[in-house]
Design a protein around this motif. Structure first.
Motif, PDB file in Angstrom:
ATOM      1  N   ARG A 177       9.201  10.888  16.807  1.00 53.16           N
ATOM      2  CA  ARG A 177       8.032  11.705  16.469  1.00 53.16           C
ATOM      3  C   ARG A 177       7.515  11.412  15.071  1.00 53.16           C
ATOM      4  O   ARG A 177       6.307  11.387  14.832  1.00 53.16           O
ATOM      5  CB  ARG A 177       8.407  13.190  16.594  1.00 53.16           C
ATOM      6  CG  ARG A 177       7.245  14.147  16.415  1.00 53.16           C
ATOM      7  CD  ARG A 177       7.650  15.555  16.813  1.00 53.16           C
ATOM      8  NE  ARG A 177       6.561  16.495  16.619  1.00 53.16           N
ATOM      9  CZ  ARG A 177       6.349  17.182  15.508  1.00 53.16           C
ATOM     10  NH1 ARG A 177       7.185  17.039  14.484  1.00 53.16           N
ATOM     11  NH2 ARG A 177       5.340  18.015  15.400  1.00 53.16           N
ATOM     12  N   ARG A 178       8.421  11.176  14.130  1.00 51.12           N
ATOM     13  CA  ARG A 178       8.007  10.950  12.735  1.00 51.12           C
ATOM     14  C   ARG A 178       7.149   9.693  12.606  1.00 51.12           C
ATOM     15  O   ARG A 178       6.086   9.720  11.968  1.00 51.12           O
ATOM     16  CB  ARG A 178       9.249  10.836  11.848  1.00 51.12           C
ATOM     17  CG  ARG A 178       8.947  10.682  10.361  1.00 51.12           C
ATOM     18  CD  ARG A 178      10.190  11.030   9.542  1.00 51.12           C
ATOM     19  NE  ARG A 178      11.289  10.116   9.818  1.00 51.12           N
ATOM     20  CZ  ARG A 178      11.564   9.046   9.072  1.00 51.12           C
ATOM     21  NH1 ARG A 178      10.828   8.764   8.020  1.00 51.12           N
ATOM     22  NH2 ARG A 178      12.586   8.275   9.360  1.00 51.12           N
ATOM     23  N   TYR A 179       7.580   8.623  13.231  1.00 53.02           N
ATOM     24  CA  TYR A 179       6.813   7.378  13.152  1.00 53.02           C
ATOM     25  C   TYR A 179       5.550   7.444  14.006  1.00 53.02           C
ATOM     26  O   TYR A 179       4.555   6.784  13.694  1.00 53.02           O
ATOM     27  CB  TYR A 179       7.685   6.192  13.561  1.00 53.02           C
ATOM     28  CG  TYR A 179       8.433   5.583  12.404  1.00 53.02           C
ATOM     29  CD1 TYR A 179       8.003   4.398  11.814  1.00 53.02           C
ATOM     30  CD2 TYR A 179       9.559   6.210  11.871  1.00 53.02           C
ATOM     31  CE1 TYR A 179       8.674   3.851  10.741  1.00 53.02           C
ATOM     32  CE2 TYR A 179      10.246   5.668  10.797  1.00 53.02           C
ATOM     33  CZ  TYR A 179       9.801   4.490  10.232  1.00 53.02           C
ATOM     34  OH  TYR A 179      10.469   3.949   9.162  1.00 53.02           O
ATOM     35  N   ALA A 180       5.603   8.207  15.095  1.00 54.37           N
ATOM     36  CA  ALA A 180       4.407   8.377  15.916  1.00 54.37           C
ATOM     37  C   ALA A 180       3.315   9.084  15.121  1.00 54.37           C
ATOM     38  O   ALA A 180       2.146   8.675  15.128  1.00 54.37           O
ATOM     39  CB  ALA A 180       4.746   9.176  17.178  1.00 54.37           C
ATOM     40  N   ILE A 181       3.699  10.137  14.407  1.00 60.93           N
ATOM     41  CA  ILE A 181       2.732  10.868  13.579  1.00 60.93           C
ATOM     42  C   ILE A 181       2.240   9.983  12.444  1.00 60.93           C
ATOM     43  O   ILE A 181       1.034   9.924  12.148  1.00 60.93           O
ATOM     44  CB  ILE A 181       3.368  12.159  13.022  1.00 60.93           C
ATOM     45  CG1 ILE A 181       3.630  13.144  14.159  1.00 60.93           C
ATOM     46  CG2 ILE A 181       2.466  12.784  11.964  1.00 60.93           C
ATOM     47  CD1 ILE A 181       4.386  14.388  13.728  1.00 60.93           C
ATOM     48  N   GLY A 182       3.161   9.256  11.796  1.00 61.72           N
ATOM     49  CA  GLY A 182       2.772   8.380  10.699  1.00 61.72           C
ATOM     50  C   GLY A 182       1.771   7.331  11.137  1.00 61.72           C
ATOM     51  O   GLY A 182       0.798   7.041  10.422  1.00 61.72           O
ATOM     52  N   VAL A 226      -1.971   2.328  18.735  1.00 62.61           N
ATOM     53  CA  VAL A 226      -1.068   1.749  19.723  1.00 62.61           C
ATOM     54  C   VAL A 226       0.380   1.937  19.279  1.00 62.61           C
ATOM     55  O   VAL A 226       1.259   2.263  20.083  1.00 62.61           O
ATOM     56  CB  VAL A 226      -1.385   0.253  19.934  1.00 62.61           C
ATOM     57  CG1 VAL A 226      -0.304  -0.397  20.808  1.00 62.61           C
ATOM     58  CG2 VAL A 226      -2.746   0.079  20.598  1.00 62.61           C
ATOM     59  N   LEU A 227       0.648   1.747  17.987  1.00 65.62           N
ATOM     60  CA  LEU A 227       1.994   1.984  17.465  1.00 65.62           C
ATOM     61  C   LEU A 227       2.376   3.461  17.598  1.00 65.62           C
ATOM     62  O   LEU A 227       3.541   3.795  17.847  1.00 65.62           O
ATOM     63  CB  LEU A 227       2.071   1.548  16.000  1.00 65.62           C
ATOM     64  CG  LEU A 227       2.072   0.038  15.762  1.00 65.62           C
ATOM     65  CD1 LEU A 227       1.932  -0.266  14.277  1.00 65.62           C
ATOM     66  CD2 LEU A 227       3.352  -0.601  16.312  1.00 65.62           C
ATOM     67  N   GLY A 228       1.387   4.344  17.444  1.00 65.11           N
ATOM     68  CA  GLY A 228       1.644   5.769  17.650  1.00 65.11           C
ATOM     69  C   GLY A 228       2.110   6.041  19.066  1.00 65.11           C
ATOM     70  O   GLY A 228       3.052   6.821  19.287  1.00 65.11           O
ATOM     71  N   ARG A 229       1.485   5.380  20.020  1.00 65.01           N
ATOM     72  CA  ARG A 229       1.894   5.531  21.420  1.00 65.01           C
ATOM     73  C   ARG A 229       3.288   4.938  21.613  1.00 65.01           C
ATOM     74  O   ARG A 229       4.132   5.531  22.316  1.00 65.01           O
ATOM     75  CB  ARG A 229       0.895   4.828  22.335  1.00 65.01           C
ATOM     76  CG  ARG A 229       1.276   4.848  23.819  1.00 65.01           C
ATOM     77  CD  ARG A 229       0.180   4.222  24.676  1.00 65.01           C
ATOM     78  NE  ARG A 229       0.567   4.171  26.073  1.00 65.01           N
ATOM     79  CZ  ARG A 229       1.242   3.163  26.630  1.00 65.01           C
ATOM     80  NH1 ARG A 229       1.608   2.124  25.885  1.00 65.01           N
ATOM     81  NH2 ARG A 229       1.557   3.181  27.910  1.00 65.01           N
ATOM     82  N   HIS A 230       3.523   3.790  21.008  1.00 62.93           N
ATOM     83  CA  HIS A 230       4.837   3.136  21.115  1.00 62.93           C
ATOM     84  C   HIS A 230       5.952   4.064  20.639  1.00 62.93           C
ATOM     85  O   HIS A 230       6.947   4.275  21.348  1.00 62.93           O
ATOM     86  CB  HIS A 230       4.833   1.850  20.290  1.00 62.93           C
ATOM     87  CG  HIS A 230       6.196   1.308  20.003  1.00 62.93           C
ATOM     88  ND1 HIS A 230       6.945   0.608  20.942  1.00 62.93           N
ATOM     89  CD2 HIS A 230       6.971   1.376  18.875  1.00 62.93           C
ATOM     90  CE1 HIS A 230       8.108   0.273  20.411  1.00 62.93           C
ATOM     91  NE2 HIS A 230       8.157   0.714  19.158  1.00 62.93           N
ATOM     92  N   PHE A 231       5.788   4.617  19.452  1.00 65.19           N
ATOM     93  CA  PHE A 231       6.832   5.482  18.905  1.00 65.19           C
ATOM     94  C   PHE A 231       6.900   6.821  19.639  1.00 65.19           C
ATOM     95  O   PHE A 231       7.979   7.411  19.756  1.00 65.19           O
ATOM     96  CB  PHE A 231       6.603   5.702  17.413  1.00 65.19           C
ATOM     97  CG  PHE A 231       6.914   4.499  16.575  1.00 65.19           C
ATOM     98  CD1 PHE A 231       8.206   4.013  16.503  1.00 65.19           C
ATOM     99  CD2 PHE A 231       5.917   3.832  15.870  1.00 65.19           C
ATOM    100  CE1 PHE A 231       8.510   2.890  15.739  1.00 65.19           C
ATOM    101  CE2 PHE A 231       6.205   2.709  15.111  1.00 65.19           C
ATOM    102  CZ  PHE A 231       7.501   2.235  15.043  1.00 65.19           C
ATOM    103  N   GLY A 232       5.764   7.289  20.125  1.00 61.97           N
ATOM    104  CA  GLY A 232       5.764   8.528  20.888  1.00 61.97           C
ATOM    105  C   GLY A 232       6.566   8.388  22.168  1.00 61.97           C
ATOM    106  O   GLY A 232       7.363   9.273  22.525  1.00 61.97           O
ATOM    107  N   ARG A 233       6.382   7.257  22.862  1.00 55.89           N
ATOM    108  CA  ARG A 233       7.116   7.019  24.094  1.00 55.89           C
ATOM    109  C   ARG A 233       8.611   6.828  23.817  1.00 55.89           C
ATOM    110  O   ARG A 233       9.454   7.127  24.671  1.00 55.89           O
ATOM    111  CB  ARG A 233       6.557   5.772  24.795  1.00 55.89           C
ATOM    112  CG  ARG A 233       5.151   5.945  25.347  1.00 55.89           C
ATOM    113  CD  ARG A 233       5.138   6.769  26.621  1.00 55.89           C
ATOM    114  NE  ARG A 233       5.838   6.090  27.704  1.00 55.89           N
ATOM    115  CZ  ARG A 233       5.278   5.202  28.516  1.00 55.89           C
ATOM    116  NH1 ARG A 233       3.993   4.875  28.360  1.00 55.89           N
ATOM    117  NH2 ARG A 233       5.969   4.636  29.484  1.00 55.89           N
ATOM    118  N   ALA A 234       8.922   6.326  22.609  1.00 55.89           N
ATOM    119  CA  ALA A 234      10.323   6.097  22.246  1.00 55.89           C
ATOM    120  C   ALA A 234      10.996   7.364  21.738  1.00 55.89           C
ATOM    121  O   ALA A 234      12.202   7.366  21.457  1.00 55.89           O
ATOM    122  CB  ALA A 234      10.412   5.002  21.184  1.00 55.89           C
ATOM    123  N   GLY A 235      10.218   8.441  21.579  1.00 54.32           N
ATOM    124  CA  GLY A 235      10.778   9.699  21.102  1.00 54.32           C
ATOM    125  C   GLY A 235      10.907   9.793  19.594  1.00 54.32           C
ATOM    126  O   GLY A 235      11.564  10.707  19.083  1.00 54.32           O
TER     127      GLY A 235
END
Length: 225
Positions: free
Chosen positions: A172-177, A161-170
């Motif tokens: 990318r580094r935190y989305a991948i992490g 869910v956090l991956g989706r959160h950071f992905g939507r926020a742009g």
């Protein structure tokens, strides 16, 4: 001379107070995971007879020093459950702001239950225990495994869910992490459940990775306030 009205001053004071409370709550999450990891891994390296490639970290709740790991579970779980409120406040209004904190809180409650219900001695640990698992598990061992499953499932879901959160926020580094952390626990737990070689080690690596990532996210949110 200040031109701020009493209402504006009250609003500013309330905002500062709310921000300070949120920081304190997020600090609970920041501290919880490193605390649990350090206490668990220190015991794993120092307690006689413990082998992380054969024994799960939960087995440390047994023996004369078992109270250390029990307390570790209870304290870390409580910090996560309480601190999830800070995460909810920090993420408010963004994708995942409802479920990420909720899943972190469930994981915390699961850790509390895992501390309250101790698993049986396993594979020669603590010293003097049978070298093989007993044929019939005790009820509290079943309860511990159920609590562990809830904790791991919630952590995995929270990371995605956090991956989706950071992905939507742009971001990318935190989305991948976030996705890497969730996948590490998913694979580590799956390998252990399947009886894979050194499964207790892969589970430990996955659990520590996912927990520490949640702390990293909380630290980032705290700095952003």
């Amino acid at each position: 001379m200040s031109t701020r009205t009493p209402a504006a001053s009250a609003t500013a004071t309330a905002t500062v107070s709310s921000s300070a409370t949120t920081r304190s709550l997020l600090t609970c999450v920041v501290v919880a995971s490193p605390l649990w990891a350090v206490v668990s891994l220190t015991q794993a390296a120092s307690r006689e007879g413990f082998d992380i490639t054969r024994h799960p970290l939960s087995a440390l709740s047994n023996g004369s020093l078992g109270w250390l790991q029990i307390t570790n579970f209870l304290l870390a779980g409580t910090l996560l459950a309480i601190g999830a409120t800070g995460l909810r406040r920090a993420l408010r209004g963004t994708p995942g702001s409802t479920w990420a904190p909720r899943l972190v809180r469930i994981a915390g409650i699961g850790m509390i239950a895992a501390g309250a219900f101790v698993m049986d001695p396993v594979d020669g640990f603590p010293l003097g225990a049978p070298s093989v698992e007993t044929a019939t598990l005790t009820w509290h061992s079943y309860a511990h495994f159920a609590a562990g499953s809830i904790t791991f499932t919630s952590l995995i879901a929270a990371c995605y869910v956090l991956g989706r959160h950071f992905g939507r926020a742009g971001n990318r580094r935190y989305a991948i992490g976030s996705r890497v952390a969730g996948t590490a626990l998913l694979i580590g737990n799956g390998w252990a459940m399947a009886g894979g070689r050194a499964g207790t080690l892969t589970l430990a690596v996955g659990a520590v990775t996912a927990l520490l990532w949640v702390s990293v996210v909380a630290y980032r949110s705290r700095r952003g306030l």
